[in-house]
Enzyme design. Sequence first.
Site, PDB file in Angstrom:
ATOM      1  N   LYS A   1      13.676 -14.385  -9.837  1.00  0.00           N
ATOM      2  CA  LYS A   1      13.463 -13.285 -10.795  1.00  0.00           C
ATOM      3  C   LYS A   1      12.505 -13.735 -11.885  1.00  0.00           C
ATOM      4  O   LYS A   1      11.587 -13.026 -12.251  1.00  0.00           O
ATOM      5  CB  LYS A   1      14.826 -12.891 -11.387  1.00  0.00           C
ATOM      6  CG  LYS A   1      15.010 -11.513 -11.830  1.00  0.00           C
ATOM      7  CD  LYS A   1      15.214 -10.462 -10.757  1.00  0.00           C
ATOM      8  CE  LYS A   1      14.726 -10.778  -9.411  1.00  0.00           C
ATOM      9  NZ  LYS A   1      14.857  -9.929  -8.334  1.00  0.00           N
TER      10      LYS A   1
ATOM     11  N   TRP B   1      -3.045  -2.654  -1.381  1.00  0.00           N
ATOM     12  CA  TRP B   1      -2.642  -4.029  -1.703  1.00  0.00           C
ATOM     13  C   TRP B   1      -3.424  -4.899  -0.719  1.00  0.00           C
ATOM     14  O   TRP B   1      -3.159  -4.871   0.486  1.00  0.00           O
ATOM     15  CB  TRP B   1      -1.137  -4.170  -1.509  1.00  0.00           C
ATOM     16  CG  TRP B   1      -0.549  -5.474  -1.964  1.00  0.00           C
ATOM     17  CD1 TRP B   1      -0.231  -5.827  -3.244  1.00  0.00           C
ATOM     18  CD2 TRP B   1      -0.179  -6.585  -1.144  1.00  0.00           C
ATOM     19  NE1 TRP B   1       0.305  -7.082  -3.266  1.00  0.00           N
ATOM     20  CE2 TRP B   1       0.352  -7.580  -1.994  1.00  0.00           C
ATOM     21  CE3 TRP B   1      -0.251  -6.858   0.222  1.00  0.00           C
ATOM     22  CZ2 TRP B   1       0.815  -8.804  -1.535  1.00  0.00           C
ATOM     23  CZ3 TRP B   1       0.217  -8.085   0.693  1.00  0.00           C
ATOM     24  CH2 TRP B   1       0.742  -9.040  -0.181  1.00  0.00           C
TER      25      TRP B   1
ATOM     26  N   ASN C   1      -1.794   2.072   6.033  1.00  0.00           N
ATOM     27  CA  ASN C   1      -0.897   0.965   5.672  1.00  0.00           C
ATOM     28  C   ASN C   1      -0.641   0.168   6.941  1.00  0.00           C
ATOM     29  O   ASN C   1      -0.434   0.769   8.005  1.00  0.00           O
ATOM     30  CB  ASN C   1       0.446   1.480   5.152  1.00  0.00           C
ATOM     31  CG  ASN C   1       0.341   2.085   3.770  1.00  0.00           C
ATOM     32  OD1 ASN C   1      -0.728   2.069   3.169  1.00  0.00           O
ATOM     33  ND2 ASN C   1       1.439   2.610   3.278  1.00  0.00           N
ATOM     34  N   GLY C   2      -0.597  -1.141   6.826  1.00  0.00           N
ATOM     35  CA  GLY C   2      -0.336  -1.970   8.006  1.00  0.00           C
ATOM     36  C   GLY C   2      -1.531  -2.852   8.303  1.00  0.00           C
ATOM     37  O   GLY C   2      -2.411  -3.025   7.455  1.00  0.00           O
TER      38      GLY C   2
ATOM     39  N   GLU D   1       8.899 -14.150 -10.507  1.00  0.00           N
ATOM     40  CA  GLU D   1       8.292 -12.863 -10.147  1.00  0.00           C
ATOM     41  C   GLU D   1       7.642 -12.181 -11.335  1.00  0.00           C
ATOM     42  O   GLU D   1       6.536 -11.687 -11.238  1.00  0.00           O
ATOM     43  CB  GLU D   1       9.392 -11.908  -9.647  1.00  0.00           C
ATOM     44  CG  GLU D   1       9.717 -11.998  -8.186  1.00  0.00           C
ATOM     45  CD  GLU D   1      10.798 -10.985  -7.819  1.00  0.00           C
ATOM     46  OE1 GLU D   1      11.898 -11.016  -8.398  1.00  0.00           O
ATOM     47  OE2 GLU D   1      10.536 -10.144  -6.955  1.00  0.00           O
TER      48      GLU D   1
ATOM     49  N   HIS E   1      17.869 -36.546  -6.660  1.00  0.00           N
ATOM     50  CA  HIS E   1      17.179 -37.145  -5.510  1.00  0.00           C
ATOM     51  C   HIS E   1      15.689 -36.804  -5.539  1.00  0.00           C
ATOM     52  O   HIS E   1      15.114 -36.428  -4.519  1.00  0.00           O
ATOM     53  CB  HIS E   1      17.830 -36.687  -4.207  1.00  0.00           C
ATOM     54  CG  HIS E   1      19.257 -37.122  -4.095  1.00  0.00           C
ATOM     55  ND1 HIS E   1      19.624 -38.445  -3.961  1.00  0.00           N
ATOM     56  CD2 HIS E   1      20.413 -36.421  -4.154  1.00  0.00           C
ATOM     57  CE1 HIS E   1      20.954 -38.537  -3.926  1.00  0.00           C
ATOM     58  NE2 HIS E   1      21.454 -37.312  -4.043  1.00  0.00           N
TER      59      HIS E   1
ATOM     60  N   LYS F   1       6.613  -4.003  -3.720  1.00  0.00           N
ATOM     61  CA  LYS F   1       8.031  -3.646  -3.637  1.00  0.00           C
ATOM     62  C   LYS F   1       8.519  -3.713  -2.197  1.00  0.00           C
ATOM     63  O   LYS F   1       9.621  -4.148  -1.920  1.00  0.00           O
ATOM     64  CB  LYS F   1       8.218  -2.233  -4.215  1.00  0.00           C
ATOM     65  CG  LYS F   1       9.658  -1.743  -4.229  1.00  0.00           C
ATOM     66  CD  LYS F   1      10.462  -2.491  -5.274  1.00  0.00           C
ATOM     67  CE  LYS F   1      11.919  -2.094  -5.300  1.00  0.00           C
ATOM     68  NZ  LYS F   1      12.727  -3.153  -5.932  1.00  0.00           N
TER      69      LYS F   1
ATOM     70  N   GLU G   1      18.406 -16.949  -6.965  1.00  0.00           N
ATOM     71  CA  GLU G   1      17.982 -15.602  -7.335  1.00  0.00           C
ATOM     72  C   GLU G   1      17.459 -15.572  -8.777  1.00  0.00           C
ATOM     73  O   GLU G   1      16.448 -14.931  -9.073  1.00  0.00           O
ATOM     74  CB  GLU G   1      19.157 -14.618  -7.146  1.00  0.00           C
ATOM     75  CG  GLU G   1      18.895 -13.193  -7.598  1.00  0.00           C
ATOM     76  CD  GLU G   1      17.655 -12.540  -6.987  1.00  0.00           C
ATOM     77  OE1 GLU G   1      17.098 -13.071  -6.020  1.00  0.00           O
ATOM     78  OE2 GLU G   1      17.238 -11.497  -7.515  1.00  0.00           O
TER      79      GLU G   1
ATOM     80  N   ARG H   1       4.966   0.126  -6.036  1.00  0.00           N
ATOM     81  CA  ARG H   1       4.964  -0.648  -4.788  1.00  0.00           C
ATOM     82  C   ARG H   1       4.064  -1.885  -4.891  1.00  0.00           C
ATOM     83  O   ARG H   1       4.171  -2.784  -4.061  1.00  0.00           O
ATOM     84  CB  ARG H   1       4.503   0.227  -3.624  1.00  0.00           C
ATOM     85  CG  ARG H   1       5.466   1.342  -3.280  1.00  0.00           C
ATOM     86  CD  ARG H   1       4.834   2.312  -2.309  1.00  0.00           C
ATOM     87  NE  ARG H   1       4.547   1.686  -1.037  1.00  0.00           N
ATOM     88  CZ  ARG H   1       5.334   1.731   0.026  1.00  0.00           C
ATOM     89  NH1 ARG H   1       6.489   2.356  -0.056  1.00  0.00           N
ATOM     90  NH2 ARG H   1       4.989   1.154   1.152  1.00  0.00           N
TER      91      ARG H   1
ATOM     92  N   CYS I   1       0.819  -1.227   0.000  1.00  0.00           N
ATOM     93  CA  CYS I   1       0.000   0.000   0.000  1.00  0.00           C
ATOM     94  C   CYS I   1       0.845   1.267   0.000  1.00  0.00           C
ATOM     95  O   CYS I   1       1.926   1.302   0.585  1.00  0.00           O
ATOM     96  CB  CYS I   1      -0.877   0.029   1.233  1.00  0.00           C
ATOM     97  SG  CYS I   1      -1.825  -1.447   1.501  1.00  0.00           S
TER      98      CYS I   1
HETATM   99  C1  G6P Z   1       9.525  -7.906  -1.644  1.00  0.00           C
HETATM  100  C2  G6P Z   1      10.062  -7.500  -3.002  1.00  0.00           C
HETATM  101  C3  G6P Z   1      11.373  -8.236  -3.287  1.00  0.00           C
HETATM  102  C4  G6P Z   1      12.367  -7.978  -2.164  1.00  0.00           C
HETATM  103  C5  G6P Z   1      11.793  -8.354  -0.796  1.00  0.00           C
HETATM  104  C6  G6P Z   1      12.683  -7.839   0.339  1.00  0.00           C
HETATM  105  O1  G6P Z   1       9.085  -9.219  -1.679  1.00  0.00           O
HETATM  106  O2  G6P Z   1       9.111  -7.773  -4.016  1.00  0.00           O
HETATM  107  O3  G6P Z   1      11.910  -7.787  -4.514  1.00  0.00           O
HETATM  108  O4  G6P Z   1      13.531  -8.699  -2.401  1.00  0.00           O
HETATM  109  O5  G6P Z   1      10.514  -7.731  -0.617  1.00  0.00           O
HETATM  110  O6  G6P Z   1      12.667  -6.442   0.306  1.00  0.00           O
HETATM  111  P1  G6P Z   1      13.780  -5.530   0.944  1.00  0.00           P
HETATM  112  O7  G6P Z   1      13.291  -4.121   0.693  1.00  0.00           O
HETATM  113  O8  G6P Z   1      13.809  -5.871   2.415  1.00  0.00           O
HETATM  114  O9  G6P Z   1      15.065  -5.822   0.268  1.00  0.00           O
END
Ligand code: G6P
Length: 619
Positions: free
Chosen positions: A496, A82, A108-109, A499, A515, A614, A492, A27, A2
């Site tokens: 990616k 969100w 937010n929260g 996502e 395995h 984000k 990673e 975000r 949010c």
């Molecule tokens: C969210 C984002 C990711 C990020 C993660 C941790 O899930 O979509 O891209 O890696 O949060 O965020 P931070 O701001 O703590 O690196």
Amino acid sequence: MCGIVGYIGARNTLAVLIKGLESLEYRGYDSAGVSFIQNGNLNVIKKKGKVKELYKAIDEQGYDLSLKGKNSISAGIGHTRWATHGAPSDENSHPHLSMGGKICVVHNGIIENYVELRKFLKKKGYEFSSDTDTEVAAQLIEYYYKKFDCKDFEGAVQRALQDIVGSYALCILCVDYPDKIICAKKDNPIVIGLGQNENFIASDIPALIEYTRDVVFMEDNCILIMTKDSIEIKDVHGEVVDYEVSHVDWDTDAAQKGGYAHFMMKEMFEEPKAFEATVAPRIKDDVIWLEHFPCGRDYLSGIDKINIVACGTAYHAGCVGKYLIEKLCRIPVTCTVASEFIYSDPIIDERTLTIVISQSGETLDTRNAMREAQNRGSRTLAIVNVIGSTIAREADYVLYTAAGPEISVASTKAYTTQLACVYLLAIKFSYELGKIDDDRYKQLQSELLQMPEKLTKILSEQNKIQRFASSQFNAESIFFIGRGLDYYLSMEASLKLKEISYIHSEAYAGGELKHGTIALIEDGTLVVSPITQDELCGKMESNIKEVKTRGATVLAIIPERFADKGFSCDEKFVIPDCDELLTPILTALPAQLFAYYMAVNKGCDIDKPRNLAKSVTVE
Ligand code: G6P
């Protein structure tokens, strides 16, 4: 997650709110809304969907939405939601108006005790029009406002906060105070932007930088009383508290696409510059300097173990950190996902150094993990991108990544600069502990300094990855396999891809695939394999053969020196040679480009992938 905006001043309030919401779109959200006071009424316009739907709805009601337009409204608040409590819908969107039309709230929260509060308010005759926890805050503040004879807006907010359990950034309007916004903060960020005869509120800096660079990061358990020419911050007892004004030196271009099709592409192209900005100022006269962090032999002799906590991409940077520190320093390191760490009854004490990695510096799980470590006596060091963020302020020491604002939800340049920081730390610690000699210390520094040029070379060859992706984007499932550092990089790379392209993918340790998971390899399954470690490339060749025999198509990402090794792969992407300890810095970029082009080919929303946020400020 949010986003919040608020404005009081002479500019066209609705235009400022809409622009602010647009700049927070990255975000992640599923509905948007605004509220403002006009002709003695609190108006709310809100819509499920994107900010452009909201824009249309406001426009249809005849409001001027140009920044130069006339302003007949002084204070306004806005929100991108969100969904957590209640599905995305017009009704559940913020702002939420109280039943009597006196109070309007964006939030937010999560209000954890909203069920009890709702019961209490229902008994008092309040009816609810949404499924959200937030509506409770609007009704509760109105309840106390009326109890105080509709004379004390601030008192009603303070009183309601005593009943609310949970986390919040609340931004509140009261119909009887058209020139005032009140905010309350606990565990969710609020940034105040200071202007001349105008003031701004946002959950994140990009919504403000077009208007002001002077900002105040609100502290927890405080409320803000804002008019166009004053701000006052008070604690829970109503005592005025001091605040610090910080200057943000990001330029506005940094928060715009600058000709690239997507922020993600722009941010990948910024990696060489971001890496250099993170590393070069910290290497002087063959010595690594880590600002105020006192990591000399004395400090390190007080540390028995290192504990790394983070989420998502930052966690994967932490995994590389664990490998490096153990290899170079021979100190035991654990790297744990922050949300698991909190409940793991961790074995840490004052002889533990906890390294917290976070781009935003606001991820709630990561913050809570850091607090848990601090409560157990651990020392803390944060690797953070957003200056002045909560994690940066609460850690004992902070090392900033100099990535600049990262707008795309899929983290790219933040990851590469997080790697830059873990390399600086591991190399520095190793030298201070006497585990590497002067020559190796200098050689590793020089390798780090050469990375920007090598990253630029990879970018210049990105069309090879683009071509490969356009032949593979119909894949239903992709496996990334690697060993050692290449395994952490595979984790990673797989994240990616998932996502932004929504293709199912898994990362596997090369030797572990057989395995169980190898049962999923069939004709045409795509397997991507970074192979960069001399000692492990024979074993990886066997793993590639295992999947090829079962029909897989294999893309290998390899350094120049392996180019003639004759791996049994179908395609190769060659990265520049470097010390094999540093390869994740270079393999990350092709993996990011691959995810990007797969998603572009599938027509996905690159910068705002579905369901993602984000900055995740709920547990
Ligand atoms: C969210 C984002 C990711 C990020 C993660 C941790 O899930 O979509 O891209 O890696 O949060 O965020 P931070 O701001 O703590 O690196």
